[in-house]
Write an enzyme that holds these catalytic residues in place. Structure first.
Site, short mmCIF file in Angstrom:
data_model
loop_
_atom_site.label_atom_id
_atom_site.label_comp_id
_atom_site.label_asym_id
_atom_site.label_seq_id
_atom_site.Cartn_x
_atom_site.Cartn_y
_atom_site.Cartn_z
CD GLU A 43 -2.99 -1.00 -0.24
OE1 GLU A 43 -3.09 0.09 -0.63
OE2 GLU A 43 -3.30 -1.80 -0.75
CE1 TYR A 127 -8.06 2.78 -0.58
CE2 TYR A 127 -5.43 2.44 -0.49
CZ TYR A 127 -6.76 2.11 -1.04
OH TYR A 127 -7.06 1.17 -2.03
CG ASP A 145 -9.01 4.49 -4.48
OD1 ASP A 145 -10.27 4.38 -4.75
OD2 ASP A 145 -8.24 4.06 -5.13
#
Ligand code: SF4
Length: 225
Positions: A43, A127, A145
Site C-alpha cells: 500500500e 486509506y 480512494d
C-alpha cells in the site's frame, strides 16, 4: 446526507461486482498474501502510483531484503532508496524505515489490527490503514480512494464537490460501508478498485461492459442523451 441504497439495489451491486471480479479481477502478489506487513508495504508503494510491473519488482525486492518490520527497521536508507528509486519514490525510503521502527517499538514488530493504532504510525493515512485492516486482517472495513469515490458519485448521481471535501469523504465512507457484503468485504473492495482502474475510468467510463450499468444513474442518464 446521502440516501442509503435500497436493499434490492445493494444486492445487485454486490452480486454484479463480485461475479465480475471473479472473472476480470487483477492479480498482484500483494493480493496473494494476508501478511499485514507485506500488505502495508504494498500500500505504501501504491500511494500515488499505479500498479505497474516496476511496483511489483520493488515489492519483491523490499520483501526479500527486509522480510519483517524488524529487518526494515534496521535497514540502511540507501539500500531502501535504491529499491524504490525507479518508482520515483526515493523520498519515501526514510518514511518506510521510520514506519517499521514504530511498529517494532510500539507493537513488538507486529502490524496492529486496529484503525486508531494504525493511524498513529508514521506515514499511515486513512486509506492505507483501512486497506490493511480489510486486505490483511479480513475486517469488514470500507475503503474509498479517488477511483472508488468516482464510481460512487456516478452510481448514485451524487451532487457536490469532486474530489470530495472532508465532510463528503465521511459520507462516502458511510455509503461504501453500506454496500459492503459482510464476510466478503475484501473481494468487494478489490473489485471496486479494479472496476475503477479497468472500466469506470476517469475519462472514459465503459458503461457498455460494466457489471453495474443496469443500476447506475450515470449510465441511465447517458443512455437518455
Ligand atoms: Fe461507471 Fe458506467 Fe459502470 Fe456506472 S455503468 S459504474 S458510470 S462504468
Amino acid at each position: 446526507m446521502m440516501s442509503e441504497p435500497d436493499k434490492h439495489r445493494k444486492l445487485k451491486i454486490q452480486n454484479g461486482l463480485l461475479a465480475w471480479f471473479g472473472v476480470k479481477g487483477r492479480h498482484f502478489p500483494w493480493r496473494e498474501t494476508r501478511d499485514p506487513y507485506a500488505v502495508l508495504l504494498a500500500e505504501k508503494l501504491l500511494q500515488q502510483t499505479a500498479a505497474r510491473p516496476d511496483v511489483v519488482q520493488a515489492y519483491h525486492s523490499l520483501l526479500a531484503a527486509f522480510p519483517s518490520p524488524a529487518a526494515l527497521a534496521k535497514a540502511d536508507g540507501t539500500a531502501v532508496r535504491d529499491m524504490i528509486q525507479s518508482l520515483g519514490l526515493h523520498y519515501r525510503s526514510q518514511e518506510l524505515i521510520t514506519l517499521a521502527r514504530e511498529i517494532v517499538l510500539g507493537y513488538k514488530g507486529h502490524v496492529p489490527n486496529d484503525l486508531k493504532a494504525l493511524l498513529a504510525i508514521h506515514g499511515v493515512g486513512d486509506y492505507t490503514a483501512r486497506a490493511v485492516l480489510c486486505f490483511a486482517f479480513g475486517q469488514d472495513v470500507p475503503i474509498v480512494d479517488t477511483n472508488i469515490a468516482r464510481i460512487l458519485y456516478r452510481l448514485f448521481e451524487l451532487p457536490g464537490p469532486f474530489p470530495a471535501n472532508p465532510a463528503r469523504k465521511r459520507s462516502l465512507l458511510e455509503l461504501a460501508g453500506e454496500l459492503l457484503p459482510k464476510g466478503q468485504s475484501r473481494e468487494f473492495n478489490l473489485a471496486m478498485l479494479d472496476l475503477g482502474a479497468l472500466v469506470c475510468t476517469h475519462s472514459a467510463p465503459e458503461c457498455g461492459i460494466c457489471p453495474l450499468s443496469s443500476i447506475c444513474a450515470f449510465a441511465a442518464a447517458k443512455a437518455e442523451e
